[in-house]
Design a protein around this motif. Sequence first.
Motif, PDB file in Angstrom:
ATOM      1  N   ASN A 187      19.250  -2.247 -11.218  1.00  0.00           N
ATOM      2  CA  ASN A 187      18.047  -2.056 -10.406  1.00  0.00           C
ATOM      3  C   ASN A 187      18.280  -2.393  -8.928  1.00  0.00           C
ATOM      4  OD1 ASN A 187      18.250  -4.786 -11.268  1.00  0.00           O
ATOM      5  ND2 ASN A 187      16.125  -5.158 -10.667  1.00  0.00           N
ATOM      6  N   PHE A 188      19.539  -2.296  -8.494  1.00  0.00           N
ATOM      7  CA  PHE A 188      19.880  -2.390  -7.075  1.00  0.00           C
ATOM      8  C   PHE A 188      20.453  -1.047  -6.637  1.00  0.00           C
ATOM      9  CE2 PHE A 188      19.611  -6.849  -7.948  1.00  0.00           C
ATOM     10  CZ  PHE A 188      19.334  -7.469  -6.733  1.00  0.00           C
ATOM     11  N   PHE A 189      20.024  -0.590  -5.463  1.00  0.00           N
ATOM     12  CA  PHE A 189      20.460   0.702  -4.946  1.00  0.00           C
ATOM     13  C   PHE A 189      20.961   0.525  -3.516  1.00  0.00           C
ATOM     14  CE2 PHE A 189      16.951   1.261  -7.923  1.00  0.00           C
ATOM     15  CZ  PHE A 189      17.514   2.124  -8.851  1.00  0.00           C
ATOM     16  N   TRP A 190      21.901   1.396  -3.102  1.00  0.00           N
ATOM     17  CA  TRP A 190      22.362   1.367  -1.717  1.00  0.00           C
ATOM     18  C   TRP A 190      21.231   1.793  -0.791  1.00  0.00           C
ATOM     19  CZ3 TRP A 190      27.341   4.660  -2.788  1.00  0.00           C
ATOM     20  CH2 TRP A 190      28.305   3.850  -3.417  1.00  0.00           C
ATOM     21  N   ASN A 191      21.134   1.137   0.341  1.00  0.00           N
ATOM     22  CA  ASN A 191      20.144   1.478   1.350  1.00  0.00           C
ATOM     23  C   ASN A 191      20.741   2.514   2.302  1.00  0.00           C
ATOM     24  OD1 ASN A 191      18.136   1.573   3.284  1.00  0.00           O
ATOM     25  ND2 ASN A 191      18.500  -0.485   4.062  1.00  0.00           N
ATOM     26  N   ALA A 192      20.222   3.735   2.236  1.00  0.00           N
ATOM     27  CA  ALA A 192      20.755   4.825   3.066  1.00  0.00           C
ATOM     28  C   ALA A 192      20.064   4.937   4.416  1.00  0.00           C
ATOM     29  CB  ALA A 192      20.623   6.155   2.322  1.00  0.00           C
ATOM     30  N   GLY A 193      19.045   4.124   4.669  1.00  0.00           N
ATOM     31  CA  GLY A 193      18.360   4.186   5.953  1.00  0.00           C
ATOM     32  C   GLY A 193      17.506   5.425   6.139  1.00  0.00           C
ATOM     33  N   ILE A 194      17.027   5.998   5.039  1.00  0.00           N
ATOM     34  CA  ILE A 194      16.142   7.166   5.081  1.00  0.00           C
ATOM     35  C   ILE A 194      14.744   6.701   4.671  1.00  0.00           C
ATOM     36  CG2 ILE A 194      15.703   9.488   4.174  1.00  0.00           C
ATOM     37  CD1 ILE A 194      18.698   9.625   3.476  1.00  0.00           C
ATOM     38  N   PHE A 195      13.739   7.002   5.496  1.00  0.00           N
ATOM     39  CA  PHE A 195      12.381   6.498   5.252  1.00  0.00           C
ATOM     40  C   PHE A 195      11.362   7.628   5.366  1.00  0.00           C
ATOM     41  CE2 PHE A 195      14.837   2.964   7.038  1.00  0.00           C
ATOM     42  CZ  PHE A 195      14.662   2.009   6.048  1.00  0.00           C
ATOM     43  N   LEU A 196      10.308   7.523   4.555  1.00  0.00           N
ATOM     44  CA  LEU A 196       9.212   8.489   4.566  1.00  0.00           C
ATOM     45  C   LEU A 196       7.907   7.705   4.614  1.00  0.00           C
ATOM     46  CD1 LEU A 196       8.187  11.452   4.222  1.00  0.00           C
ATOM     47  CD2 LEU A 196       8.332  11.088   1.750  1.00  0.00           C
ATOM     48  N   PHE A 197       7.022   8.074   5.537  1.00  0.00           N
ATOM     49  CA  PHE A 197       5.773   7.327   5.700  1.00  0.00           C
ATOM     50  C   PHE A 197       4.734   8.182   6.411  1.00  0.00           C
ATOM     51  CE2 PHE A 197       8.797   6.280   9.099  1.00  0.00           C
ATOM     52  CZ  PHE A 197       8.101   6.730  10.224  1.00  0.00           C
ATOM     53  N   ARG A 198       3.494   7.768   6.285  1.00  0.00           N
ATOM     54  CA  ARG A 198       2.424   8.350   7.082  1.00  0.00           C
ATOM     55  C   ARG A 198       2.455   7.668   8.450  1.00  0.00           C
ATOM     56  NH1 ARG A 198      -3.092   8.210   4.034  1.00  0.00           N
ATOM     57  NH2 ARG A 198      -2.878   6.014   4.559  1.00  0.00           N
ATOM     58  N   ALA A 199       2.369   8.460   9.521  1.00  0.00           N
ATOM     59  CA  ALA A 199       2.556   7.930  10.869  1.00  0.00           C
ATOM     60  C   ALA A 199       1.607   6.775  11.163  1.00  0.00           C
ATOM     61  CB  ALA A 199       2.377   9.046  11.900  1.00  0.00           C
ATOM     62  N   GLY A 200       0.348   6.919  10.781  1.00  0.00           N
ATOM     63  CA  GLY A 200      -0.623   5.860  11.038  1.00  0.00           C
ATOM     64  C   GLY A 200      -0.287   4.570  10.319  1.00  0.00           C
ATOM     65  N   ASP A 201       0.259   4.677   9.114  1.00  0.00           N
ATOM     66  CA  ASP A 201       0.641   3.477   8.358  1.00  0.00           C
ATOM     67  C   ASP A 201       1.810   2.750   9.036  1.00  0.00           C
ATOM     68  OD1 ASP A 201      -1.288   3.905   6.364  1.00  0.00           O
ATOM     69  OD2 ASP A 201       0.055   5.275   5.298  1.00  0.00           O
ATOM     70  N   MET A 202       2.762   3.496   9.572  1.00  0.00           N
ATOM     71  CA  MET A 202       3.878   2.859  10.265  1.00  0.00           C
ATOM     72  C   MET A 202       3.405   2.178  11.548  1.00  0.00           C
ATOM     73  SD  MET A 202       6.986   1.915  10.382  1.00  0.00           S
ATOM     74  CE  MET A 202       7.719   2.738   8.972  1.00  0.00           C
ATOM     75  N   LEU A 203       2.469   2.793  12.243  1.00  0.00           N
ATOM     76  CA  LEU A 203       1.927   2.150  13.447  1.00  0.00           C
ATOM     77  C   LEU A 203       1.227   0.847  13.090  1.00  0.00           C
ATOM     78  CD1 LEU A 203       0.552   5.238  15.415  1.00  0.00           C
ATOM     79  CD2 LEU A 203       2.670   3.965  15.820  1.00  0.00           C
ATOM     80  N   GLU A 204       0.484   0.830  11.981  1.00  0.00           N
ATOM     81  CA  GLU A 204      -0.158  -0.406  11.526  1.00  0.00           C
ATOM     82  C   GLU A 204       0.891  -1.460  11.176  1.00  0.00           C
ATOM     83  OE1 GLU A 204      -3.301  -1.476  11.440  1.00  0.00           O
ATOM     84  OE2 GLU A 204      -3.765   0.338  12.569  1.00  0.00           O
ATOM     85  N   ALA A 205       1.995  -1.033  10.588  1.00  0.00           N
ATOM     86  CA  ALA A 205       3.066  -1.969  10.256  1.00  0.00           C
ATOM     87  C   ALA A 205       3.670  -2.577  11.516  1.00  0.00           C
ATOM     88  CB  ALA A 205       4.140  -1.266   9.430  1.00  0.00           C
ATOM     89  N   PHE A 206       3.831  -1.766  12.553  1.00  0.00           N
ATOM     90  CA  PHE A 206       4.334  -2.299  13.828  1.00  0.00           C
ATOM     91  C   PHE A 206       3.327  -3.267  14.443  1.00  0.00           C
ATOM     92  CE2 PHE A 206       7.682   0.904  13.887  1.00  0.00           C
ATOM     93  CZ  PHE A 206       8.687   0.260  14.598  1.00  0.00           C
ATOM     94  N   GLU A 243      16.235  -3.821  18.095  1.00  0.00           N
ATOM     95  CA  GLU A 243      16.086  -4.304  16.730  1.00  0.00           C
ATOM     96  C   GLU A 243      16.144  -3.137  15.765  1.00  0.00           C
ATOM     97  OE1 GLU A 243      16.668  -6.771  14.782  1.00  0.00           O
ATOM     98  OE2 GLU A 243      15.102  -8.116  15.529  1.00  0.00           O
ATOM     99  N   SER A 244      16.688  -3.379  14.577  1.00  0.00           N
ATOM    100  CA  SER A 244      16.708  -2.331  13.554  1.00  0.00           C
ATOM    101  C   SER A 244      15.340  -2.241  12.887  1.00  0.00           C
ATOM    102  CB  SER A 244      17.779  -2.617  12.501  1.00  0.00           C
ATOM    103  OG  SER A 244      17.372  -3.692  11.670  1.00  0.00           O
ATOM    104  N   ILE A 245      15.025  -1.084  12.344  1.00  0.00           N
ATOM    105  CA  ILE A 245      13.765  -0.911  11.632  1.00  0.00           C
ATOM    106  C   ILE A 245      13.728  -1.801  10.393  1.00  0.00           C
ATOM    107  CG2 ILE A 245      14.590   1.103  10.322  1.00  0.00           C
ATOM    108  CD1 ILE A 245      11.002   0.467  11.652  1.00  0.00           C
ATOM    109  N   ASP A 246      14.886  -2.063   9.805  1.00  0.00           N
ATOM    110  CA  ASP A 246      14.941  -2.930   8.622  1.00  0.00           C
ATOM    111  C   ASP A 246      14.467  -4.338   8.958  1.00  0.00           C
ATOM    112  OD1 ASP A 246      17.214  -0.837   8.533  1.00  0.00           O
ATOM    113  OD2 ASP A 246      16.947  -1.356   6.437  1.00  0.00           O
TER     114      ASP A 246
END
Length: 342
Positions: A187-206, A243-246
């Motif tokens: 149940n561990f996977f490599w992190n490929a740095g590919i992300f999918l999100f709704r733009a408004g949700d990412m702005l709220e996260a920032f 800073e990285s997004i991670d």
Amino acid sequence: MATSIKPVVLCGGSGTRLWPLSTPSHPKQFLNLLGDATMLEVTLGRVLKSPFSNLTFGRPMVIGSERHGELITGLAGKADILLEPTGKNSAAPVAAAALAAEADELVLILPADHDIADVDAFHKAIAAGAEAAADGSVVTFGIIAASPATGYGYIEASDKSGHVIDVVRFVEKPDLETAKSYVASGNFFWNAGIFLFRAGDMLEAFRAHAPDILEAVSAAMPSGENGAAPTFDAAAFDACRSESIDYAIIEHHNALKVVPVDMGWSDIGDFLALWERSPKDENGNVLIGDVRAIDCRNCYIRASDTSISVAGRVGTVIVAAGGETLVCDMETVQSVKALARK
């Protein structure tokens, strides 16, 4: 009803582990490493259309360095372009991608320099993650680990199987024994740095986790094209921390999902990875350019601006490009980054 995705390709990397092929002025995303097209062109080609009727792609955006503006403009086709006066890692361009989209628009973040052998599997994974993203989750794509690699970060999922799984945590690059335990758990996977999100949700996260980055990027967003590729305001963008997004968002965000995917992925992070993905002769050699090789096995030998003659080598990288020549064993390709700095 088809889900429409806005692809945003980040191409600000330096690719120093592929020096002297990849250089600061001409990094790997602008090179023909695995065929007749550059990595950036191939990445954009993957998001032109989908074989699945429930998935479509909108006009892509490419975000990269102002110093590579001419290269990006020449390769990006009809994509929108946004240029950075200085590199700020991945958080700033992701914030810019969210700001440039409609609040309800689904945004797909893609590195420009990765190879994906099974594009249909990639699209199937995007379609699977789109519903979760539309419901408010930030979705990442976990590569099913083929080996206990220590050069990748890992994603721990709450379960071993499923189309879309809750994320438990992100883990930095582990040592070998830890990586072996991750792969064995399933149940561990490599992190490929590919992300999918709704733009408004990412702005709220920032706003919740990195408001200073969002504020700086918002102030730096270009207001007009002025006949050239839009560029961030240099003074405002300079105030943004690197800073990285991670680190900035993903490791602090709660609504995270992962889509496990086996799509023949590689970040082409070094010459060993490049050798593994390249067509080989009957002796396992990759020979490109004016190269003569006798009694060599499992070598990567590439001559870009001279000729190379080699005899009796096994598992060796020899690359001549830009007036520089690199020679190293396959086992020591991680040293290339240090050589590039020297």
